[in-house]
Design a protein around this motif. Structure first.
Motif, PDB file in Angstrom:
ATOM      1  N   THR A 245     -46.292  -3.064 -22.426  1.00  0.00           N
ATOM      2  CA  THR A 245     -44.967  -2.843 -21.654  1.00  0.00           C
ATOM      3  C   THR A 245     -44.062  -3.918 -21.841  1.00  0.00           C
ATOM      4  O   THR A 245     -42.885  -4.000 -22.058  1.00  0.00           O
ATOM      5  N   ALA A 246     -44.619  -5.205 -21.732  1.00  0.00           N
ATOM      6  CA  ALA A 246     -43.993  -6.399 -21.928  1.00  0.00           C
ATOM      7  C   ALA A 246     -43.552  -6.623 -23.296  1.00  0.00           C
ATOM      8  O   ALA A 246     -42.267  -7.162 -23.609  1.00  0.00           O
ATOM      9  N   THR A 247     -43.883  -6.328 -24.162  1.00  0.00           N
ATOM     10  CA  THR A 247     -43.542  -6.221 -25.685  1.00  0.00           C
ATOM     11  C   THR A 247     -42.471  -5.254 -26.095  1.00  0.00           C
ATOM     12  O   THR A 247     -41.548  -5.488 -26.499  1.00  0.00           O
ATOM     13  N   LEU A 248     -42.636  -4.274 -25.273  1.00  0.00           N
ATOM     14  CA  LEU A 248     -41.686  -2.964 -25.566  1.00  0.00           C
ATOM     15  C   LEU A 248     -40.261  -3.447 -24.942  1.00  0.00           C
ATOM     16  O   LEU A 248     -39.228  -2.692 -25.291  1.00  0.00           O
ATOM     17  N   ALA A 249     -40.518  -4.035 -23.665  1.00  0.00           N
ATOM     18  CA  ALA A 249     -39.438  -4.369 -22.917  1.00  0.00           C
ATOM     19  C   ALA A 249     -38.304  -5.075 -23.890  1.00  0.00           C
ATOM     20  O   ALA A 249     -37.036  -5.172 -23.517  1.00  0.00           O
ATOM     21  N   LEU A 250     -38.664  -5.758 -25.217  1.00  0.00           N
ATOM     22  CA  LEU A 250     -37.792  -6.614 -25.950  1.00  0.00           C
ATOM     23  C   LEU A 250     -37.107  -5.575 -26.982  1.00  0.00           C
ATOM     24  O   LEU A 250     -36.004  -6.130 -27.458  1.00  0.00           O
ATOM     25  N   TYR A 251     -37.430  -4.294 -26.770  1.00  0.00           N
ATOM     26  CA  TYR A 251     -36.861  -3.606 -28.169  1.00  0.00           C
ATOM     27  C   TYR A 251     -36.233  -2.217 -27.567  1.00  0.00           C
ATOM     28  O   TYR A 251     -35.212  -1.848 -27.924  1.00  0.00           O
ATOM     29  N   ASP A 252     -36.692  -1.527 -26.795  1.00  0.00           N
ATOM     30  CA  ASP A 252     -36.537   0.128 -26.741  1.00  0.00           C
ATOM     31  C   ASP A 252     -36.737   0.298 -25.272  1.00  0.00           C
ATOM     32  O   ASP A 252     -37.921   0.050 -24.662  1.00  0.00           O
ATOM     33  N   LEU A 253     -35.827   0.802 -24.351  1.00  0.00           N
ATOM     34  CA  LEU A 253     -35.739   1.185 -23.066  1.00  0.00           C
ATOM     35  C   LEU A 253     -36.738   2.428 -22.866  1.00  0.00           C
ATOM     36  O   LEU A 253     -37.713   2.511 -21.822  1.00  0.00           O
ATOM     37  N   ALA A 254     -36.582   3.571 -23.856  1.00  0.00           N
ATOM     38  CA  ALA A 254     -37.289   4.599 -23.395  1.00  0.00           C
ATOM     39  C   ALA A 254     -38.819   4.281 -23.547  1.00  0.00           C
ATOM     40  O   ALA A 254     -39.845   5.008 -22.949  1.00  0.00           O
ATOM     41  N   SER A 255     -39.162   3.519 -24.746  1.00  0.00           N
ATOM     42  CA  SER A 255     -40.453   3.188 -24.796  1.00  0.00           C
ATOM     43  C   SER A 255     -41.168   2.427 -23.814  1.00  0.00           C
ATOM     44  O   SER A 255     -42.332   2.366 -23.400  1.00  0.00           O
ATOM     45  N   THR A 256     -40.413   1.683 -23.142  1.00  0.00           N
ATOM     46  CA  THR A 256     -40.664   0.722 -22.097  1.00  0.00           C
ATOM     47  C   THR A 256     -40.998   1.634 -20.993  1.00  0.00           C
ATOM     48  O   THR A 256     -41.916   1.214 -20.076  1.00  0.00           O
ATOM     49  N   SER A 257     -40.113   2.534 -20.730  1.00  0.00           N
ATOM     50  CA  SER A 257     -40.321   3.392 -19.563  1.00  0.00           C
ATOM     51  C   SER A 257     -41.596   4.364 -19.743  1.00  0.00           C
ATOM     52  O   SER A 257     -42.414   4.451 -18.518  1.00  0.00           O
ATOM     53  N   ILE A 258     -42.028   4.721 -20.995  1.00  0.00           N
ATOM     54  CA  ILE A 258     -43.227   5.506 -21.141  1.00  0.00           C
ATOM     55  C   ILE A 258     -44.528   4.643 -20.874  1.00  0.00           C
ATOM     56  O   ILE A 258     -45.610   4.846 -19.997  1.00  0.00           O
ATOM     57  N   ALA A 259     -44.565   3.230 -21.261  1.00  0.00           N
ATOM     58  CA  ALA A 259     -45.576   2.421 -21.186  1.00  0.00           C
ATOM     59  C   ALA A 259     -45.769   1.804 -19.580  1.00  0.00           C
ATOM     60  O   ALA A 259     -46.619   1.702 -19.008  1.00  0.00           O
ATOM     61  N   CYS A 260     -44.386   1.964 -19.060  1.00  0.00           N
ATOM     62  CA  CYS A 260     -44.309   1.316 -17.576  1.00  0.00           C
ATOM     63  C   CYS A 260     -44.953   2.460 -16.694  1.00  0.00           C
ATOM     64  O   CYS A 260     -45.879   2.350 -15.747  1.00  0.00           O
ATOM     65  N   LEU A 261     -44.795   3.805 -17.039  1.00  0.00           N
ATOM     66  CA  LEU A 261     -45.348   5.052 -16.508  1.00  0.00           C
ATOM     67  C   LEU A 261     -46.893   4.714 -16.495  1.00  0.00           C
ATOM     68  O   LEU A 261     -47.668   5.076 -15.678  1.00  0.00           O
ATOM     69  N   ALA A 262     -47.325   4.827 -17.716  1.00  0.00           N
ATOM     70  CA  ALA A 262     -48.618   4.382 -17.908  1.00  0.00           C
ATOM     71  C   ALA A 262     -49.472   3.402 -17.219  1.00  0.00           C
ATOM     72  O   ALA A 262     -50.332   3.595 -16.582  1.00  0.00           O
ATOM     73  N   LEU A 263     -48.760   2.184 -17.025  1.00  0.00           N
ATOM     74  CA  LEU A 263     -49.111   1.032 -16.111  1.00  0.00           C
ATOM     75  C   LEU A 263     -49.272   1.341 -14.761  1.00  0.00           C
ATOM     76  O   LEU A 263     -50.009   1.052 -14.049  1.00  0.00           O
ATOM     77  N   LEU A 264     -48.300   2.066 -14.208  1.00  0.00           N
ATOM     78  CA  LEU A 264     -48.247   2.509 -12.863  1.00  0.00           C
ATOM     79  C   LEU A 264     -49.527   3.374 -12.461  1.00  0.00           C
ATOM     80  O   LEU A 264     -49.972   3.253 -11.449  1.00  0.00           O
ATOM     81  N   TYR A 265     -49.766   4.566 -13.464  1.00  0.00           N
ATOM     82  CA  TYR A 265     -50.918   5.276 -13.300  1.00  0.00           C
ATOM     83  C   TYR A 265     -52.107   4.614 -13.233  1.00  0.00           C
ATOM     84  O   TYR A 265     -52.826   4.736 -12.392  1.00  0.00           O
ATOM     85  N   VAL A 266     -52.384   3.567 -14.274  1.00  0.00           N
ATOM     86  CA  VAL A 266     -53.454   2.693 -13.943  1.00  0.00           C
ATOM     87  C   VAL A 266     -53.566   1.851 -13.073  1.00  0.00           C
ATOM     88  O   VAL A 266     -54.619   1.794 -12.209  1.00  0.00           O
ATOM     89  N   ALA A 267     -52.461   1.381 -12.344  1.00  0.00           N
ATOM     90  CA  ALA A 267     -52.262   0.440 -11.190  1.00  0.00           C
ATOM     91  C   ALA A 267     -52.960   1.476  -9.897  1.00  0.00           C
ATOM     92  O   ALA A 267     -53.785   1.175  -9.150  1.00  0.00           O
TER      93      ALA A 267
END
Length: 314
Positions: A245-267
């Protein structure tokens, strides 16, 4: 912020009627045919045609399996691969669709050989071979048209390998195997990142597909392993998804959103596991986890929207 949203806010601020709003959209070029449509539509139709031709060839071979014989089946598939590669090398205008057709035909050729001679190879080995042999085509063509199916084939190979080696259907998965599959799945979006595009030619949609596949491979097995093998798997999953998530935040918002959703699910799964270890009843776990999920999603959505407005990303 998008241009259309900006115009709508201006229309609401100045209380413009429908006619004035329409004229404003016409001046901004938001009405009528998009400028990219004449150039992209023929390519999209050609790509769809190549994919349908490849699938049609597979179905034709399957329906005439006994009639063609072993040499006929393999010969037709080899000819299809050769014709596709020859057309791609000689006719630049059809290079993309011809390479796509050849890539699909090569996978069908491997399956045909495996079914004809019964080599005993596992399905994941077929997809792994297809992935390895298709990678040079992707690097030479440098197009999202080929990277997208290649990502699907590579992710299928990882899933089939995990199932074959770990007995995933019986939840008897080795944590080491799952961790190895997670690392392999993260290599897919890593190859699609913008710093490597000068070498790969990949685009934004192949990156988003790779992120979606990788996050699914990490988050879903982690939720099963968390209640089967303790907190170790879920913590490793949170670490990997958080770094992504931290890496993708530098490049693409949509990819960051996907990774962020997975991170929240894991949390949320980790929180539920902690409550379960503390001896809480299921109703309490359900309510507390739901409230935490609402709070985390609200916070993440507000931060992502703020980033969207500040950076103007799509």
């Amino acid at each position: 912020m998008s241009l259309r949203q900006t115009l709508l806010e201006l229309a609401a601020r100045h209380q413009l009627d429908h006619r004035s709003t329409t004229e404003l959209e016409l001046m901004a070029g938001l009405r009528g045919q998009p400028g990219w449509l004449p150039s992209r539509l023929p390519q999209a139709v050609a790509v769809a045609g190549a994919g349908l031709c490849g699938l049609g060839l597979m179905f034709w071979i399957a329906s005439n399996w006994d009639v063609l014989g072993r040499f006929g089946r393999i010969g037709v598939m080899q000819a299809a691969v050769a014709v596709g590669l020859l057309a791609a090398s000689l006719i630049p205008r059809v290079r993309v669709v011809a390479t796509l057709f050849s890539f699909l035909a090569s996978g069908a050729l491997f399956a045909c050989i495996g079914q004809t001679y019964q080599t005993g190879a596992d399905p994941w080995q077929l997809f792994a071979l297809w992935t390895v042999l298709g990678l040079p085509l992707c690097l030479v063509l440098r197009s999202e048209v080929l990277w997208t199916p290649w990502l699907a084939v590579a992710s299928t190979a990882i899933a089939l390998w995990l199932k074959a080696e770990g007995g995933w259907s019986h939840y008897e998965v080795s944590f080491g195997l799952v961790a190895a599959a997670w690392v392999l799945s993260l290599l897919l979006p890593a190859v699609m990142l913008p710093p490597l595009r000068r070498y790969t030619g990949s685009g934004i949609w192949s990156l988003r597909l790779a992120v979606l596949l990788a996050m699914g491979y990490i988050a879903l097995p982690a939720s099963v392993l968390a209640f089967d093998q303790g907190m170790g798997p879920i913590m490793l999953a949170a670490l990997l998804v958080g770094a992504a998530t931290a890496t993708l935040a530098l490049y693409d918002l949509a990819s960051t959103s996907i990774a962020c959703l997975a991170l929240l699910y894991v949390a949320v799964i980790a929180f539920a596991k902690i409550l379960d270890a503390m001896g809480c009843d299921r109703f309490t776990i359900f309510i507390a986890s739901g409230l935490l999920a609402i709070a985390l999603v609200s916070f993440a959505a507000s931060r992502l929207l703020a980033k969207h407005r500040a950076g103007g990303q799509a």
